[in-house]
Design a protein around this motif. Structure first.
Motif, PDB file in Angstrom:
ATOM      1  N   THR A   1      -2.451  10.209  17.349  1.00 56.45           N
ATOM      2  CA  THR A   1      -1.885  10.241  18.700  1.00 56.45           C
ATOM      3  C   THR A   1      -1.692   8.850  19.287  1.00 56.45           C
ATOM      4  O   THR A   1      -0.948   8.700  20.251  1.00 56.45           O
ATOM      5  N   ILE A   2      -2.315   7.815  18.698  1.00 56.57           N
ATOM      6  CA  ILE A   2      -2.086   6.456  19.207  1.00 56.57           C
ATOM      7  C   ILE A   2      -1.098   5.668  18.352  1.00 56.57           C
ATOM      8  O   ILE A   2      -0.805   4.516  18.652  1.00 56.57           O
ATOM      9  N   GLY A   3      -0.583   6.275  17.297  1.00 56.44           N
ATOM     10  CA  GLY A   3       0.426   5.605  16.487  1.00 56.44           C
ATOM     11  C   GLY A   3       0.236   5.832  15.005  1.00 56.44           C
ATOM     12  O   GLY A   3      -0.675   6.530  14.571  1.00 56.44           O
ATOM     13  N   GLU A   4       1.113   5.214  14.245  1.00 57.46           N
ATOM     14  CA  GLU A   4       1.109   5.351  12.794  1.00 57.46           C
ATOM     15  C   GLU A   4       0.246   4.263  12.172  1.00 57.46           C
ATOM     16  O   GLU A   4       0.195   3.136  12.664  1.00 57.46           O
ATOM     17  N   SER A   5      -0.402   4.611  11.064  1.00 55.20           N
ATOM     18  CA  SER A   5      -1.276   3.659  10.379  1.00 55.20           C
ATOM     19  C   SER A   5      -1.242   3.913   8.889  1.00 55.20           C
ATOM     20  O   SER A   5      -1.143   5.055   8.447  1.00 55.20           O
ATOM     21  N   THR A   6      -1.364   2.823   8.129  1.00 56.28           N
ATOM     22  CA  THR A   6      -1.543   2.975   6.691  1.00 56.28           C
ATOM     23  C   THR A   6      -3.010   3.249   6.406  1.00 56.28           C
ATOM     24  O   THR A   6      -3.898   2.983   7.226  1.00 56.28           O
ATOM     25  N   VAL A   7      -3.250   3.759   5.214  1.00 51.29           N
ATOM     26  CA  VAL A   7      -4.618   3.992   4.749  1.00 51.29           C
ATOM     27  C   VAL A   7      -5.365   2.658   4.708  1.00 51.29           C
ATOM     28  O   VAL A   7      -6.511   2.559   5.151  1.00 51.29           O
ATOM     29  N   LEU A   8      -4.711   1.637   4.193  1.00 50.53           N
ATOM     30  CA  LEU A   8      -5.320   0.312   4.107  1.00 50.53           C
ATOM     31  C   LEU A   8      -5.747  -0.193   5.480  1.00 50.53           C
ATOM     32  O   LEU A   8      -6.856  -0.709   5.651  1.00 50.53           O
ATOM     33  N   ALA A   9      -4.887  -0.046   6.458  1.00 51.87           N
ATOM     34  CA  ALA A   9      -5.218  -0.501   7.808  1.00 51.87           C
ATOM     35  C   ALA A   9      -6.425   0.238   8.364  1.00 51.87           C
ATOM     36  O   ALA A   9      -7.274  -0.351   9.048  1.00 51.87           O
ATOM     37  N   LEU A  10      -6.524   1.523   8.066  1.00 53.03           N
ATOM     38  CA  LEU A  10      -7.699   2.284   8.515  1.00 53.03           C
ATOM     39  C   LEU A  10      -8.975   1.732   7.890  1.00 53.03           C
ATOM     40  O   LEU A  10     -10.007   1.618   8.556  1.00 53.03           O
ATOM     41  N   GLY A  11      -8.912   1.376   6.625  1.00 53.42           N
ATOM     42  CA  GLY A  11     -10.083   0.789   5.972  1.00 53.42           C
ATOM     43  C   GLY A  11     -10.495  -0.519   6.613  1.00 53.42           C
ATOM     44  O   GLY A  11     -11.673  -0.760   6.867  1.00 53.42           O
ATOM     45  N   PHE A  12      -9.523  -1.352   6.893  1.00 56.67           N
ATOM     46  CA  PHE A  12      -9.819  -2.616   7.564  1.00 56.67           C
ATOM     47  C   PHE A  12     -10.324  -2.383   8.982  1.00 56.67           C
ATOM     48  O   PHE A  12     -11.211  -3.097   9.456  1.00 56.67           O
ATOM     49  N   ALA A  13      -9.791  -1.385   9.661  1.00 57.47           N
ATOM     50  CA  ALA A  13     -10.253  -1.066  11.013  1.00 57.47           C
ATOM     51  C   ALA A  13     -11.711  -0.603  10.980  1.00 57.47           C
ATOM     52  O   ALA A  13     -12.491  -0.951  11.877  1.00 57.47           O
ATOM     53  N   ILE A  14     -12.089   0.162   9.981  1.00 58.27           N
ATOM     54  CA  ILE A  14     -13.490   0.590   9.833  1.00 58.27           C
ATOM     55  C   ILE A  14     -14.399  -0.629   9.776  1.00 58.27           C
ATOM     56  O   ILE A  14     -15.389  -0.732  10.506  1.00 58.27           O
ATOM     57  N   CYS A  15     -14.058  -1.543   8.899  1.00 55.79           N
ATOM     58  CA  CYS A  15     -14.888  -2.724   8.689  1.00 55.79           C
ATOM     59  C   CYS A  15     -14.879  -3.624   9.928  1.00 55.79           C
ATOM     60  O   CYS A  15     -15.927  -4.105  10.376  1.00 55.79           O
ATOM     61  N   GLY A  16     -13.712  -3.862  10.495  1.00 52.30           N
ATOM     62  CA  GLY A  16     -13.604  -4.718  11.677  1.00 52.30           C
ATOM     63  C   GLY A  16     -14.286  -4.130  12.891  1.00 52.30           C
ATOM     64  O   GLY A  16     -14.901  -4.850  13.682  1.00 52.30           O
TER      65      GLY A  16
ATOM     66  N   ASN B   1      -6.033  -2.815  -5.376  1.00 52.95           N
ATOM     67  CA  ASN B   1      -5.911  -4.267  -5.251  1.00 52.95           C
ATOM     68  C   ASN B   1      -6.748  -4.673  -4.048  1.00 52.95           C
ATOM     69  O   ASN B   1      -6.339  -4.519  -2.907  1.00 52.95           O
ATOM     70  N   SER B   2      -7.940  -5.172  -4.301  1.00 56.03           N
ATOM     71  CA  SER B   2      -8.895  -5.402  -3.222  1.00 56.03           C
ATOM     72  C   SER B   2      -8.574  -6.624  -2.371  1.00 56.03           C
ATOM     73  O   SER B   2      -9.279  -6.900  -1.416  1.00 56.03           O
ATOM     74  N   THR B   3      -7.518  -7.361  -2.692  1.00 57.07           N
ATOM     75  CA  THR B   3      -7.155  -8.509  -1.861  1.00 57.07           C
ATOM     76  C   THR B   3      -5.972  -8.207  -0.953  1.00 57.07           C
ATOM     77  O   THR B   3      -5.487  -9.091  -0.254  1.00 57.07           O
ATOM     78  N   MET B   4      -5.498  -6.976  -0.967  1.00 59.68           N
ATOM     79  CA  MET B   4      -4.411  -6.580  -0.069  1.00 59.68           C
ATOM     80  C   MET B   4      -4.907  -6.609   1.369  1.00 59.68           C
ATOM     81  O   MET B   4      -6.059  -6.286   1.635  1.00 59.68           O
ATOM     82  N   LYS B   5      -4.041  -7.004   2.278  1.00 66.66           N
ATOM     83  CA  LYS B   5      -4.361  -6.965   3.707  1.00 66.66           C
ATOM     84  C   LYS B   5      -3.256  -6.219   4.428  1.00 66.66           C
ATOM     85  O   LYS B   5      -2.088  -6.329   4.065  1.00 66.66           O
ATOM     86  N   PRO B   6      -3.611  -5.461   5.465  1.00 65.27           N
ATOM     87  CA  PRO B   6      -2.568  -4.737   6.204  1.00 65.27           C
ATOM     88  C   PRO B   6      -1.694  -5.700   7.003  1.00 65.27           C
ATOM     89  O   PRO B   6      -2.190  -6.675   7.562  1.00 65.27           O
ATOM     90  N   GLN B   7      -0.429  -5.428   7.007  1.00 65.55           N
ATOM     91  CA  GLN B   7       0.523  -6.250   7.743  1.00 65.55           C
ATOM     92  C   GLN B   7       0.703  -5.705   9.154  1.00 65.55           C
ATOM     93  O   GLN B   7       0.655  -4.491   9.362  1.00 65.55           O
ATOM     94  N   LYS B   8       0.896  -6.607  10.101  1.00 69.66           N
ATOM     95  CA  LYS B   8       1.195  -6.206  11.475  1.00 69.66           C
ATOM     96  C   LYS B   8       2.367  -5.231  11.437  1.00 69.66           C
ATOM     97  O   LYS B   8       3.297  -5.390  10.666  1.00 69.66           O
ATOM     98  N   GLY B   9       2.283  -4.186  12.243  1.00 64.73           N
ATOM     99  CA  GLY B   9       3.316  -3.162  12.252  1.00 64.73           C
ATOM    100  C   GLY B   9       2.988  -1.967  11.378  1.00 64.73           C
ATOM    101  O   GLY B   9       3.691  -0.969  11.413  1.00 64.73           O
ATOM    102  N   THR B  10       1.906  -2.094  10.577  1.00 64.46           N
ATOM    103  CA  THR B  10       1.501  -0.963   9.730  1.00 64.46           C
ATOM    104  C   THR B  10       0.318  -0.222  10.340  1.00 64.46           C
ATOM    105  O   THR B  10      -0.315   0.590   9.665  1.00 64.46           O
ATOM    106  N   TYR B  11       0.052  -0.505  11.604  1.00 63.50           N
ATOM    107  CA  TYR B  11      -1.058   0.125  12.312  1.00 63.50           C
ATOM    108  C   TYR B  11      -0.829  -0.009  13.812  1.00 63.50           C
ATOM    109  O   TYR B  11      -0.061  -0.871  14.254  1.00 63.50           O
ATOM    110  N   PRO B  12      -1.491   0.815  14.613  1.00 63.38           N
ATOM    111  CA  PRO B  12      -1.353   0.708  16.070  1.00 63.38           C
ATOM    112  C   PRO B  12      -1.891  -0.639  16.572  1.00 63.38           C
ATOM    113  O   PRO B  12      -2.830  -1.202  16.007  1.00 63.38           O
ATOM    114  N   ASP B  13      -1.311  -1.151  17.618  1.00 67.97           N
ATOM    115  CA  ASP B  13      -1.725  -2.438  18.185  1.00 67.97           C
ATOM    116  C   ASP B  13      -3.213  -2.477  18.505  1.00 67.97           C
ATOM    117  O   ASP B  13      -3.846  -3.532  18.417  1.00 67.97           O
ATOM    118  N   TYR B  14      -3.779  -1.338  18.867  1.00 60.23           N
ATOM    119  CA  TYR B  14      -5.196  -1.274  19.220  1.00 60.23           C
ATOM    120  C   TYR B  14      -6.086  -1.793  18.091  1.00 60.23           C
ATOM    121  O   TYR B  14      -7.135  -2.381  18.338  1.00 60.23           O
TER     122      TYR B  14
END
Length: 171
Positions: free
Chosen positions: A143-158, A2-15
């Motif tokens: 080591t900096i916290g828990e993350s979903t796969v989706l959040a990692l993808g968004f972090a790559i792009c961001g 689902n390409s319109t999904m966005k990670p929700q706050k709390g599903t990734y480290p604050d960084y």
């Protein structure tokens, strides 16, 4: 996926808040494609004499920035793959400055680093395009916290968007 999904706050480290909000497109895969095209276009337009330019002492050169983008994307995509496959290991972080210092780029041309970035981005898009919604919502620990796969993808792009902005403003 689902390409319109966005990670929700709390599903990734604050960084990751430094990067995830920079992804504004409604389609994550389109965001990765557009972002990659913008980086490639900007880098391709730089004159050869700028490839070793740094805007201030102690700052990365253009080649180091592009190498950093490829390195970081590989590491984050690797994490995403491990988490998507239910790996329970705690994955270590990395020191981006140490990586940049260790990368021997004197023998590399910017055009080669651009081609490498394009290859890495293509692999990242293929990885995420093949994941199911269930896999995207799986999480793992670093080591900096828990993350979903989706959040990692968004972090790559961001993360790449962040550096694209710096490149446009200072290089």
């Amino acid at each position: 996926m689902n390409s319109t999904m966005k990670p929700q706050k709390g599903t990734y480290p604050d960084y990751y808040d430094n990067y995830i909000p920079l992804v504004r497109e409604t389609s994550f895969l389109e965001a990765l494609k557009n972002n990659g095209a913008h980086i490639t276009q900007l880098m391709s337009q730089l004159p050869a004499e700028k490839e070793n330019y740094a805007y201030a002492p102690g700052k990365w050169t253009v080649k180091q920035v592009l190498c950093h983008l490829s390195d970081t994307e590989r590491i984050f995509a690797y994490r995403a793959l491990r988490f998507a496959r239910k790996d329970t290991s705690v994955l270590s972080s990395f020191d981006e400055n140490a990586f940049a210092d260790a990368a021997q780029l004197d023998h590399r041309h910017l055009r080669d680093l651009i081609a490498e970035f394009e290859t890495v981005r293509s692999a990242t898009i293929s990885l995420f395009a093949g994941l199911t919604e269930d896999e995207l919502l799986r999480s793992g620990k670093t080591t900096i916290g828990e993350s979903t796969v989706l959040a990692l993808g968004f972090a790559i792009c961001g993360h790449a968007s962040h550096h694209l902005q710096v490149l446009r403003e200072r290089y």
